[in-house]
Design an enzyme around this catalytic site. Structure first.
Site, PDB file in Angstrom:
ATOM      1  N   GLU A 193       0.839  -1.197   0.000  1.00  0.00           N
ATOM      2  CA  GLU A 193       0.000   0.000   0.000  1.00  0.00           C
ATOM      3  C   GLU A 193       0.877   1.252   0.000  1.00  0.00           C
ATOM      4  O   GLU A 193       0.615   2.211   0.734  1.00  0.00           O
ATOM      5  CB  GLU A 193      -0.915   0.013   1.231  1.00  0.00           C
ATOM      6  CG  GLU A 193      -1.896  -1.136   1.236  1.00  0.00           C
ATOM      7  CD  GLU A 193      -2.673  -1.247   2.544  1.00  0.00           C
ATOM      8  OE1 GLU A 193      -2.165  -0.796   3.592  1.00  0.00           O
ATOM      9  OE2 GLU A 193      -3.778  -1.787   2.517  1.00  0.00           O
TER      10      GLU A 193
ATOM     11  N   GLU B 244      -6.714  -7.646  -0.361  1.00  0.00           N
ATOM     12  CA  GLU B 244      -7.092  -7.624   1.058  1.00  0.00           C
ATOM     13  C   GLU B 244      -8.565  -7.302   1.137  1.00  0.00           C
ATOM     14  O   GLU B 244      -8.954  -6.139   1.114  1.00  0.00           O
ATOM     15  CB  GLU B 244      -6.295  -6.571   1.851  1.00  0.00           C
ATOM     16  CG  GLU B 244      -4.840  -6.910   2.044  1.00  0.00           C
ATOM     17  CD  GLU B 244      -4.115  -5.947   3.000  1.00  0.00           C
ATOM     18  OE1 GLU B 244      -4.785  -5.144   3.684  1.00  0.00           O
ATOM     19  OE2 GLU B 244      -2.877  -6.013   3.023  1.00  0.00           O
TER      20      GLU B 244
END
Ligand SMILES: *[C@@H]1O[C@H](CO)[C@@H](O)[C@H](O)[C@H]1NC(C)=O
Ligand SMILES: *[C@@H]1O[C@H](CO)[C@@H](O)[C@H](O)[C@H]1NC(C)=O
Ligand SMILES: *[C@@H]1O[C@H](CO)[C@@H](O)[C@H](O)[C@H]1NC(C)=O
Ligand SMILES: *[C@@H]1O[C@H](CO)[C@@H](O)[C@H](O)[C@H]1NC(C)=O
Ligand SMILES: *[C@@H]1O[C@H](CO)[C@@H](O)[C@H](O)[C@H]1NC(C)=O
Ligand SMILES: *[C@@H]1O[C@H](CO)[C@@H](O)[C@H](O)[C@H]1NC(C)=O
Ligand SMILES: *[C@@H]1O[C@H](CO)[C@@H](O)[C@H](O)[C@H]1NC(C)=O
Length: 680
Positions: A210, A287
């Site tokens: 991320e 995710e």
């Protein structure tokens, strides 16, 4: 985790989003249509008659041995599970209907001291975990970071990185890239042989984590991409929040771009904002959050279970999974399928003008709970996946947890009597990291040379929880869990001894380059940073002692003569100890899971628990976690088992403590005895 749940966008991020959405939507249709992705894999350059590459992808599908492969994945990190249960948890993920396991790797546990690689420690043997996955019919997606976020201590970074001159993590910085390269190369020694191209289970490897939520320097992510390419021969991917700004910061040329969070939104954002054909391919939600993490605190009732989210939430998850499973060009990974435990000191924290420390339990409301038992949520998810795959194995039966009747914990020895001579004597305090220490506590002691009174300021702020003593009497607790911590005032006369006992609650696992809370720079330092003042006057002259408590049994035994210590109102941190034996009926069973239990303490305020030297983690009466998972695998089946408890505030216990092995976890919050009115 996707930070957008916790952090609002700053103007800097918003600006990036505006730039991204203004960019022309150039679609390189011809490149996408041209077929198989040219990965670094030599086998990807398929010629007629040659076998297809072990794992690759085209514009719409992942391809395993030339056949479409839909990733139905779930996250499960080996270092959060006792190795005796790796096969159990993996087989349960398989029986849920998954075909792939996603795993973070924690660098700080593999190399806790610079140059000291502990790959052979049983809980660090990631290669063994992947081999078991393969035996259980699962493939693997590797997420080595080096930054992994994951509610883990400093996002996976070892504390010693903070002491390398000139090193700045997560940036294009030579000392950092050198350290990262050393880590990846060490890891590759055991993991590269397990890549799909070598017949192993590992399909892909993630670059950073991320990164678009943190920064936007592609020089850094490209350097990391190249480090991974040197060590591994398989497709690379990035994983970012499903928005234009996150993707804009996170994408890397030549690396498949994927998203986090909601499935449909993430896929749509990828379609909209990623245009470079070298970053395009099938859609993966890397995710998909089953529920959420838990934080210590009187107001953090938390996400203990999917049940608290209600039926609508569960129905939403079921319909998302159906949406994915029904279309083979959509892939997913459930974060978490099994969360496990942040054993020892491995939980991370967040900073939001106060410390939000992650609980030792990493149950995450996942389909397989912290103790490894499948939940009703698991059954509901499995029911969806079974519609698309009738070959899913049967679900292994849940074994009941073991009950242990309440047993007494006796006072053994005050912690301060076991810590030996100061590590350092200094004019000003030094940090935990400067002492070469990664976790635990530091004791700062000062003997007053003149009278002095007023509020204690422990450096720039409490990092993270400071117990203040004068002549071994507790004066109060300064705790950064609260936005406005308690003020603790003292009154010192010449010769009085002031002790500041500082607890590290876990380094931040998530922060970014755009947000600053009260101008606090996100440094990882613990202990005391800066000077201590009392009523505004600087205090000089400190004896500083490292208290990592890494070898608790040795530490306790070598400083106590049996169970002699008895104090009705002990004031400084105290070790308690007690023993229990496994019931005869369970001692003969070869399955350690029959001896799994949850340890609940009566009268404990705050501290740590070890069983036979194995560090279960932290307890804190405020909750929400009120019991600690004890894996049966650490128990002696035929002899006695030693429970050691470090109670930091034994004055609240009236001198006695006890423990019980319970079969349902306790989960609630209550007021903080050290800060009765504190809620935020
Ligand atoms: C990608 O692979 C899938 C599954 O084999 C196939 O149906 C599709 O046509 C391929 N796409 C391209 C562009 O080759
Ligand atoms: C990235 O590298 C290029 C080429 O070396 C350089 O011109 C540019 O300033 C660098 N960008 C950043 C953000 O450091
Ligand atoms: C399958 O999913 C892909 C990727 O999200 C999408 O482009 C495609 O339209 C879907 N197919 C159907 C039939 O819905
Ligand atoms: C933190 O404090 C700053 C400055 O007082 C404020 O602007 C910001 O909104 C606060 N952030 C949070 C998350 O409370
Ligand atoms: C300690 O003893 C006092 C007085 O007997 C009692 O009020 C208090 O509840 C006890 N505290 C605990 C934690 O048992
Ligand atoms: C378990 O306890 C028995 C009986 O006290 C002892 O003989 C044995 O060495 C212990 N085993 C382990 C692994 O500690
Ligand atoms: C323990 O110490 C704290 C801090 O001085 C004090 O507030 C509290 O009353 C003490 N508790 C007992 C039971 O003495």
């Amino acid at each position: 985790m996707m930070p957008s749940h916790l952090f609002s966008l700053t103007s800097a991020v918003g600006l990036l989003a505006a730039v991204a959405s203004a960019a022309p939507q150039e679609v390189h249709a011809s490149a996408i249509a041209s077929g198989v992705h040219a990965s670094a894999s030599s086998s990807a350059t398929a010629t007629y008659g040659a076998p297809p590459p072990a794992f690759t992808y085209n514009a719409t599908h992942f391809l395993k041995d030339g056949k479409p492969y839909q990733i139905l994945g779930g996250q499960m990190d080996p270092q959060r599970i006792h190795p005796a249960y790796w096969r159990d948890r993996l087989s349960k993920a398989k029986a849920l209907g998954l075909n792939t396991i996603f795993s973070y790797v924690f660098w700080d546990e593999l190399e806790p001291v610079k140059g000291q690689w502990l790959g052979d420690k049983p809980n660090n043997d990631v290669a063994k975990y992947f081999k078991i996955a393969q035996e259980e019919g699962l493939n693997v997606v590797l997420r080595p970071g080096p930054y992994i976020c994951g509610e883990h201590e400093w996002g996976g970074f070892p504390a010693w990185l903070s002491q390398v001159p000139g090193l700045v993590v997560r940036t294009y910085n030579q000392p950092f890239l050198d350290a990262a390269k050393g880590y990846i190369q060490n890891l590759a020694k055991t993991l590269a042989p397990l890549q799909a191209s070598n017949g192993g289970p590992i399909l892909m490897v993630q670059v950073e984590n991320e990164y678009g939520s943190f920064g936007h320097d592609q020089n850094y992510t490209k350097a990391l991409r190249d480090i991974l390419k040197e060590s591994f021969n398989m497709p690379l991917y990035t994983n970012d929040g499903g928005s234009g700004s996150y993707l804009k910061g996170g994408i890397v040329p030549g690396v498949l771009a994927e998203t986090d969070g909601g499935v449909a939104d993430g896929y749509a954002a990828r379609d909209k904002y990623v245009t470079d054909p070298s970053e395009l391919g099938p859609q993966l939600d890397g995710e998909y959050y089953t529920t959420w993490l838990d934080l210590w605190g009187v107001n953090n009732g938390g996400h203990q279970s999917y049940i608290t989210y209600g039926q609508d939430y569960v129905n939403g998850v079921i319909s998302d999974i159906d949406y994915v499973a029904s279309n083979s060009s959509r892939s997913i990974s459930l974060y978490m399928v099994h969360g496990g435990t942040n054993f020892g000191y491995e939980a991370g924290a967040l900073w939001q003008n106060k410390t939000l420390a992650v609980t030792s339990s990493y149950d995450y409301g996942a389909p397989i709970d912290e103790t490894g038992r499948s939940t009703d949520f698991y059954k509901k998810i499995r029911d969806v996946l079974v519609k698309y795959n009738k070959y899913i194995p049967d679900v292994p039966a849940n074994i009941p947890l073991m009950a242990i009747p309440e047993f007494k914990l006796k006072q053994v020895v005050p912690l301060f009597s076991t810590i030996g001579n100061p590590t350092k004597t200094s004019h000003s305090p030094v940090t935990m990291e400067e002492l070469g220490q990664a976790h635990g506590f530091v004791l700062y002691s000062h003997t007053a040379t003149t009278s002095n009174s007023g509020a204690v300021q422990p450096g720039d702020r409490a990092r993270d929880r400071v117990l203040v003593y004068v002549n071994n009497k507790l004066q109060g607790v300064i705790d950064s869990t609260y936005k406005i911590p308690n003020t603790v005032s003292v009154s010192l006369k010449k010769g009085d001894k002031l002790d500041l006992f500082v607890e590290n609650l876990g380094r931040y696992d998530y922060w970014n380059q755009f947000t600053d809370y009260e101008n606090v720079v996100h440094d990882p330092y613990k202990g005391i940073v800066g000077e201590v003042t009392i009523g505004g006057t600087q205090i000089n002259g400190w004896d500083i002692t490292s208290v990592p408590i890494d070898q608790v049994q040795q530490q306790v035994k070598s400083h106590s003569n049996g169970y002699g210590y008895v104090s009705k109102k002990p004031d400084t941190p105290l070790f308690y100890s007690g023993t229990f034996t496994v019931p005869k009926s369970l001692a003969d069973n070869n399955n350690p899971a029959t001896r799994d239990t949850l340890i609940s303490l009566a009268h404990g305020v705050k501290g740590n628990v070890w069983v036979n030297g194995f560090h279960l983690g932290r307890y804190w009466a405020v909750g929400p976690q009120q019991s600690l998972y004890l894996p049966g695998a650490v128990l002696n089946r035929s002899g006695s088992n030693e429970v050691i408890v470090l109670e930091l505030e034994p004055n609240q216990t009236n001198g006695t403590m006890s423990a019980t092995g319970i079969t349902d976890r306790e989960w609630f919050t209550q007021n903080d005895v050290d800060c009765p009115g504190c809620t935020s």
